[in-house]
Design an enzyme around this catalytic site. Structure first.
Site, PDB file in Angstrom:
ATOM      1  N   LYS A   1       0.959   6.390   5.953  1.00 50.27           N
ATOM      2  CA  LYS A   1       2.318   5.920   6.073  1.00 50.27           C
ATOM      3  C   LYS A   1       3.306   6.392   4.881  1.00 50.27           C
ATOM      4  O   LYS A   1       2.978   6.093   4.036  1.00 50.27           O
ATOM      5  CB  LYS A   1       2.589   4.370   6.034  1.00 50.27           C
ATOM      6  CG  LYS A   1       3.704   3.727   5.957  1.00 50.27           C
ATOM      7  CD  LYS A   1       3.694   2.405   5.720  1.00 50.27           C
ATOM      8  CE  LYS A   1       5.151   1.635   5.492  1.00 50.27           C
ATOM      9  NZ  LYS A   1       5.490   2.184   4.423  1.00 50.27           N
ATOM     10  N   ASP A   2       4.092   7.461   5.239  1.00 51.30           N
ATOM     11  CA  ASP A   2       5.158   7.744   4.343  1.00 51.30           C
ATOM     12  C   ASP A   2       6.450   7.662   4.750  1.00 51.30           C
ATOM     13  O   ASP A   2       6.850   6.882   5.497  1.00 51.30           O
ATOM     14  CB  ASP A   2       4.733   9.249   4.166  1.00 51.30           C
ATOM     15  CG  ASP A   2       5.200  10.240   5.280  1.00 51.30           C
ATOM     16  OD1 ASP A   2       5.672   9.871   6.274  1.00 51.30           O
ATOM     17  OD2 ASP A   2       5.280  11.337   5.074  1.00 51.30           O
TER      18      ASP A   2
ATOM     19  N   THR B   1       2.957  11.440  -1.430  1.00 49.24           N
ATOM     20  CA  THR B   1       1.941  10.548  -1.630  1.00 49.24           C
ATOM     21  C   THR B   1       2.457   9.466  -0.423  1.00 49.24           C
ATOM     22  O   THR B   1       3.335   9.501   0.522  1.00 49.24           O
ATOM     23  CB  THR B   1       2.338   9.436  -2.899  1.00 49.24           C
ATOM     24  OG1 THR B   1       3.893   9.187  -2.659  1.00 49.24           O
ATOM     25  CG2 THR B   1       2.100  10.284  -4.045  1.00 49.24           C
TER      26      THR B   1
ATOM     27  N   GLU C   1       5.673  13.568  -7.933  1.00 46.82           N
ATOM     28  CA  GLU C   1       4.806  14.169  -6.868  1.00 46.82           C
ATOM     29  C   GLU C   1       4.596  15.693  -7.201  1.00 46.82           C
ATOM     30  O   GLU C   1       3.238  16.146  -7.043  1.00 46.82           O
ATOM     31  CB  GLU C   1       4.970  13.813  -5.559  1.00 46.82           C
ATOM     32  CG  GLU C   1       5.317  12.339  -5.346  1.00 46.82           C
ATOM     33  CD  GLU C   1       5.701  12.203  -3.859  1.00 46.82           C
ATOM     34  OE1 GLU C   1       5.480  11.234  -2.994  1.00 46.82           O
ATOM     35  OE2 GLU C   1       6.765  12.989  -3.490  1.00 46.82           O
TER      36      GLU C   1
ATOM     37  N   ASP D   1      -0.955   3.560  -2.021  1.00 48.53           N
ATOM     38  CA  ASP D   1      -1.299   2.066  -1.906  1.00 48.53           C
ATOM     39  C   ASP D   1      -1.956   1.617  -0.660  1.00 48.53           C
ATOM     40  O   ASP D   1      -1.771   2.648   0.278  1.00 48.53           O
ATOM     41  CB  ASP D   1       0.243   1.295  -1.914  1.00 48.53           C
ATOM     42  CG  ASP D   1       1.242   2.208  -0.878  1.00 48.53           C
ATOM     43  OD1 ASP D   1       1.464   1.667   0.177  1.00 48.53           O
ATOM     44  OD2 ASP D   1       1.769   3.124  -1.117  1.00 48.53           O
TER      45      ASP D   1
END
Length: 241
Positions: A173-174, A88, A13, A199
């Site tokens: 959502k992480d 991400t 990342e 995603d």
């Protein structure tokens, strides 16, 4: 804004951003912790640090525990004016999210800390920490959508997690954002969230496969967004001199 700290979970990342700015690693800075530090200084004196959680057993450390350790160690050693959690995330097709789309966070909370009890326990469990007051201005100026970040310690999502996300207006959502924000809240350090979608949680695809397939594209999008954000922050610093 003279001292900016990025906290990033994974090397993949961060690497495109590190390469874009030619940021050099300061080896052993956090030893014996596994966290890794990359630092540079701009001509106007602004310092830019990128801290990674590091690795254990040959893989990147992800999740809330590693993010908390890295954030605490970094703030205590580097004393930043602003923490930026860049990484991400998953998002939702039903919210018209797209792969490699970049968002600025307008809120952050945990979605998997299910603590029964009175309002005090529930409030503490969810978190709902403040984000930096300049977040909306950056999103508007640079043309990014905003969304609420929700954090859990697992890559998958259980039905009870999804219900908490829906009930609280979660969109992104992480696995580290709320943990970083928790430490920032303890140390009175403002935090900005920059997230890129790997995603779509509701499109029926297998999460890890979709994450792996789209990680490179999402990380490239993070690189481009972070370059713009740093230029924006540098301009603000010059304007405030």
């Amino acid at each position: 804004m003279q001292n900016i700290l990025y906290v990033v979970a994974m090397q993949a990342e961060a690497q495109p951003f590190i390469d874009a700015f030619g940021i050099e690693e300061q080896e052993g800075f956090f030893a014996p912790l596994p966290c890794r530090l990359y630092s540079t200084e701009f001509e106007n004196g602004t310092k830019l640090h990128v801290v990674l959680n590091g690795q254990q057993h040959g893989s990147d450390l992800v999740g809330c525990e590693a993010a908390s350790v890295a954030t605490l160690a970094a703030i205590e050693r580097l004393h930043p004016d602003l923490v930026i959690n860049s990484g991400t995330c998953g998002a939702f097709e039903s919210n018209d999210a797209h792969i490699a789309e970049v968002y600025i966070g307008n809120g952050v909370m945990f979605h998997d800390r299910r603590v029964p009890g009175d309002d005090e326990w529930g409030t503490q469990a969810l978190g709902n920490y403040n984000v930096w007051e300049g977040s909306e201005a950056i999103a508007l100026e640079l043309g990014y959508r905003m969304g609420k970040v929700t954090t859990g310690s697992s890559l998958d999502m259980q039905p009870c997690d999804l219900q908490i996300i829906k009930d609280n207006g979660g969109e992104l959502k992480d696995m580290e954002g709320a943990a970083v924000a928790f430490v920032c809240s303890l140390l009175n350090t403002p935090i900005l969230f920059v997230k890129s979608v790997t995603d779509l949680c509701d499109n029926g695809a297998e999460t890890f496969e979709e994450f792996s397939k789209n990680l490179s594209a999402a990380s490239q999008a993070l690189r481009d967004a972070n370059k713009r954000i740093i230029c924006h922050l540098l301009h603000l610093s010059e304007s405030n001199r």
